[in-house]
Design a protein around this motif. Structure first.
Motif, PDB file in Angstrom:
ATOM      1  N   ARG A   1       2.092   9.331   1.043  1.00  0.00           N
ATOM      2  CA  ARG A   1       1.647   7.928   1.025  1.00  0.00           C
ATOM      3  C   ARG A   1       1.361   7.394   2.417  1.00  0.00           C
TER       4      ARG A   1
ATOM      5  N   VAL B   1       0.835  -1.199   0.000  1.00  0.00           N
ATOM      6  CA  VAL B   1       0.000   0.000   0.000  1.00  0.00           C
ATOM      7  C   VAL B   1       0.873   1.254   0.000  1.00  0.00           C
ATOM      8  N   LEU B   2       1.941   1.227   0.758  1.00  0.00           N
ATOM      9  CA  LEU B   2       2.804   2.403   0.880  1.00  0.00           C
ATOM     10  C   LEU B   2       3.810   2.515  -0.248  1.00  0.00           C
TER      11      LEU B   2
ATOM     12  N   PRO C   1      -7.939   9.223   7.608  1.00  0.00           N
ATOM     13  CA  PRO C   1      -9.323   8.800   7.902  1.00  0.00           C
ATOM     14  C   PRO C   1      -9.433   7.973   9.185  1.00  0.00           C
ATOM     15  N   LEU C   2      -8.404   7.197   9.479  1.00  0.00           N
ATOM     16  CA  LEU C   2      -8.422   6.423  10.725  1.00  0.00           C
ATOM     17  C   LEU C   2      -8.393   7.336  11.942  1.00  0.00           C
TER      18      LEU C   2
ATOM     19  N   SER D   1       0.542   9.433   5.205  1.00  0.00           N
ATOM     20  CA  SER D   1      -0.488  10.185   5.927  1.00  0.00           C
ATOM     21  C   SER D   1      -1.884  10.038   5.328  1.00  0.00           C
ATOM     22  N   LEU D   2      -2.001   9.933   4.025  1.00  0.00           N
ATOM     23  CA  LEU D   2      -3.332   9.880   3.422  1.00  0.00           C
ATOM     24  C   LEU D   2      -4.154   8.679   3.875  1.00  0.00           C
ATOM     25  N   PRO D   3      -3.599   7.470   3.984  1.00  0.00           N
ATOM     26  CA  PRO D   3      -4.409   6.373   4.531  1.00  0.00           C
ATOM     27  C   PRO D   3      -4.637   6.485   6.040  1.00  0.00           C
ATOM     28  N   ALA D   4      -3.722   7.127   6.759  1.00  0.00           N
ATOM     29  CA  ALA D   4      -3.836   7.221   8.216  1.00  0.00           C
ATOM     30  C   ALA D   4      -4.818   8.293   8.657  1.00  0.00           C
TER      31      ALA D   4
END
Length: 121
Positions: free
Chosen positions: A16, A3-4, A23-24, A18-21
């Motif tokens: 890469r 993913v990263l 929303p969490l 921060s964008l998935p983190a």
């Protein structure tokens, strides 16, 4: 760590990561998200050959800022909400402050992507 991926620059790497983190951190405790991210960051940094110090503190700041996304996201939001209600003022809606949090979160990511390599290299 598919993913990263394997970014070539710090700017791409922090995006890469921060964008998935984000929303969490907006939906659950930012402390929990950061706790889960620490081993991921350490392993990923070995793979991409970048020092973890470039990501650990910046990610903590990003999680802190984006954690203000909803009233229930952080304890300080809950305290502010209760003070409003205690004083007879209209309370915030659950996601009323989210546009501001998203704007501040993106500004934080952009600032850290530019400033961190300058300050920590």
């Amino acid at each position: 760590m598919r993913v990263l991926g394997h970014p070539k620059t710090y700017f791409a790497a922090i995006l890469r990561l921060s964008l998935p983190a984000m929303p969490l951190a907006a939906s659950i405790s930012n402390t929990c998200v950061m706790g889960v991210m620490i081993p991921v960051i350490e392993k990923w940094c070995k793979e991409i050959n970048m020092p973890p110090r470039l990501f650990l503190m910046p990610m903590s700041y990003i999680m802190l800022v984006i954690g203000a996304f909803a009233i229930f996201s952080t304890s300080s939001n809950l305290v502010a909400q209760s003070l409003l209600m205690e004083r007879g003022l209209e309370p915030f809606g659950n996601f009323e402050i989210s546009p501001l949090a998203i704007t501040c979160g993106m500004a934080t990511v952009l600032y850290l992507a530019i400033a961190v390599p300058t300050l920590l290299y």
